[in-house]
Enzyme design. Structure first.
Site, short mmCIF file in Angstrom:
data_model
loop_
_atom_site.label_atom_id
_atom_site.label_comp_id
_atom_site.label_asym_id
_atom_site.label_seq_id
_atom_site.Cartn_x
_atom_site.Cartn_y
_atom_site.Cartn_z
N THR A 163 0.83 -1.26 -0.02
CA THR A 163 0.02 -0.16 -0.02
C THR A 163 1.00 1.36 0.02
OG1 THR A 163 -1.89 -1.10 0.97
CG2 THR A 163 -1.88 1.34 1.35
N ASP A 199 1.15 -6.65 -4.26
CA ASP A 199 0.22 -6.58 -2.93
C ASP A 199 0.79 -7.76 -2.32
OD1 ASP A 199 -1.84 -7.30 -1.34
OD2 ASP A 199 -2.96 -5.83 -2.72
N SER A 200 1.09 -7.51 -1.03
CA SER A 200 1.93 -8.75 -0.38
C SER A 200 1.02 -9.86 -0.08
CB SER A 200 2.49 -8.25 0.90
OG SER A 200 1.50 -8.07 1.92
N THR A 208 1.52 -4.57 4.16
CA THR A 208 1.61 -5.09 5.57
C THR A 208 0.79 -6.21 5.50
OG1 THR A 208 -0.74 -3.93 5.74
CG2 THR A 208 1.32 -2.63 6.22
N ASP A 209 -0.10 -6.74 4.87
CA ASP A 209 -0.80 -8.30 4.94
C ASP A 209 0.14 -9.18 5.18
OD1 ASP A 209 -3.22 -6.86 4.50
OD2 ASP A 209 -3.39 -7.42 2.56
N CYS A 219 -5.15 -18.53 20.96
CA CYS A 219 -5.00 -17.31 21.69
C CYS A 219 -3.70 -16.64 21.20
CB CYS A 219 -4.95 -17.51 23.28
SG CYS A 219 -6.04 -18.38 23.94
N1 ASP Z 1 -2.79 -5.43 0.45
C1 ASP Z 1 -1.74 -4.74 0.95
C2 ASP Z 1 -0.63 -5.39 0.90
O1 ASP Z 1 -0.29 -6.26 1.83
C3 ASP Z 1 -2.15 -4.05 2.06
C4 ASP Z 1 -0.96 -3.18 2.75
O2 ASP Z 1 -0.02 -2.82 2.41
O3 ASP Z 1 -1.23 -2.28 3.65
O4 ASP Z 1 0.41 -5.40 -0.06
#
Ligand code: ASP
Length: 356
Positions: free
Chosen positions: A25, A73-74, A105-106, A295
């Protein structure tokens, strides 16, 4: 792959950082089908950093940027991407004082965990970061995250794979993505922070770091790596009413060589001998099975309850308080090692990079 050095700066490489842009992102731009990874990242990053107050710009380390030709996109990342990234860092390791990986981030915590094992014995910083909003979007966290990642990647005491996000430096192999929207998207449920941004200072806490804790620990040597085969390791989370045939559908497949089992609480599973039988059979066939908790916090204590009593006898290994990412990637990398089952089992139970 393209390389870019933002400053016509004579600094030798050994005093510079290498920034590797993989997508995510942070670098995305609007396309007709929605947000998609955008190019020209090095120039966009330099322009964003140019918005920092002058004193902070002057404290930035010099850096080079390489951008992957295929930006992703990860959510599309696989173990082959982890392997590629580890190789790209390993082949340049001694050329640069530290590394920043720009990543979606994913699956950022998965890549960070994998890199921690692949780069075991690291003597300099590798900092992964990304953002919840594209760099140029109003209110983006991209600039702050880039800024902090660069500052921490220049700290010599830091000698491990970390994630910098929302003012916090975390051990990569202890981190999870805990929120799908908040800017503070990452957490380390079982381990203290490695560092923090305090005002304009980026403070590393060496007493928490691997540099002090794990010198002399057994290490994977990169040249020993066989290919990271895809599909050998599965992740199975319990649900109420899970039947033995459902578990067997995963574990009975000869392509499956290992599994992370996410069990109730401290390591409980339904009181069903047929389930234990499936586990014992898979383990007996030489599959590496590791138990962690559903958990997000707390540890596995096999046999604390009658409902978990038979588990240890099946040969399932305790994953202690490991994150799903840490347990899964550890199995992937252990299975890629040219080592026998006993050594793989023993290494799983040993803390290699502060993952347990
Ligand atoms: N879908 C995006 C990714 O992981 C989300 C992100 O980067 O926040 O590449």
């Amino acid at each position: 792959m393209s390389t870019f050095s933002p400053l016509a700066n004579p600094t030798s490489r050994h005093e510079r950082l290498l920034v590797i842009y993989t997508g995510g992102t942070i670098g995305m731009q609007q396309a007709t089908s929605g947000l998609a990874p955008g190019g020209n990242f090095a120039q966009r990053m330099a322009a964003a950093l140019g918005q920092l107050p002058v004193d902070q710009q002057q404290s930035l380390p010099a850096y080079d940027v390489i951008s992957y030709t295929s930006l992703i996109d990860s959510s599309a990342a696989t173990p082959l991407n982890w392997q590629q990234l580890a190789r790209d860092i390993a082949t340049r390791l001694t050329d640069y004082r530290g590394f920043v990986v720009i990543h979606g981030t994913d699956t950022l915590s998965w890549t960070a965990s994998s890199l921690a094992y692949q780069l075991q014995g690291l003597d300099r910083p590798v900092v992964l970061t990304g953002a919840m909003l594209p760099l140029e979007a109003p209110g983006s966290d991209g600039l702050d995250n880039l800024h902090g990642a660069l500052r921490f990647a220049a700290q010599t005491g830091l000698q491990e794979v970390t994630i910098y996000f929302a003012n916090r430096l975390m051990r990569g192999v202890r981190s999870i993505k805990q929120h799908s929207e908040a800017l503070a998207a990452f957490a380390t449920p079982g381990y203290p922070l490695l560092g923090e941004r305090v005002g304009n200072d980026f403070v590393y806490y060496p007493s928490q770091g691997l540099g002090i804790q794990q010198r002399g620990a057994p290490r994977f040597e990169l040249p020993d790596y066989q290919g990271i085969y895809q599909g050998q390791v599965v992740r199975i989370a319990l649900w109420p009413g899970m039947a033995a045939w459902q578990l067997a559908a995963w574990l009975g497949d000869s392509r499956v060589k290992g599994a992370v089992l996410q069990l109730w609480g401290a390591g409980n599973l339904p009181d069903d001998p047929a389930l234990l039988h499936v586990l014992a059979e898979a383990s007996g066939e030489g599959k590496l099975l590791a138990a962690i908790s559903l958990c997000p916090e707390g540890s596995i204590h096999m046999g604390a309850y009658a409902a978990g009593q038979g588990l240890a006898d099946t040969g399932v290994l305790s994953g202690d308080a490991m994150t799903p990412e840490a347990a899964y990637t550890k199995l992937v990398h252990l299975l890629a090692q040219p080592a026998g089952l006993d050594i793989q089992r023993q290494r799983f139970l040993t803390a290699l990079v502060g993952e347990r």
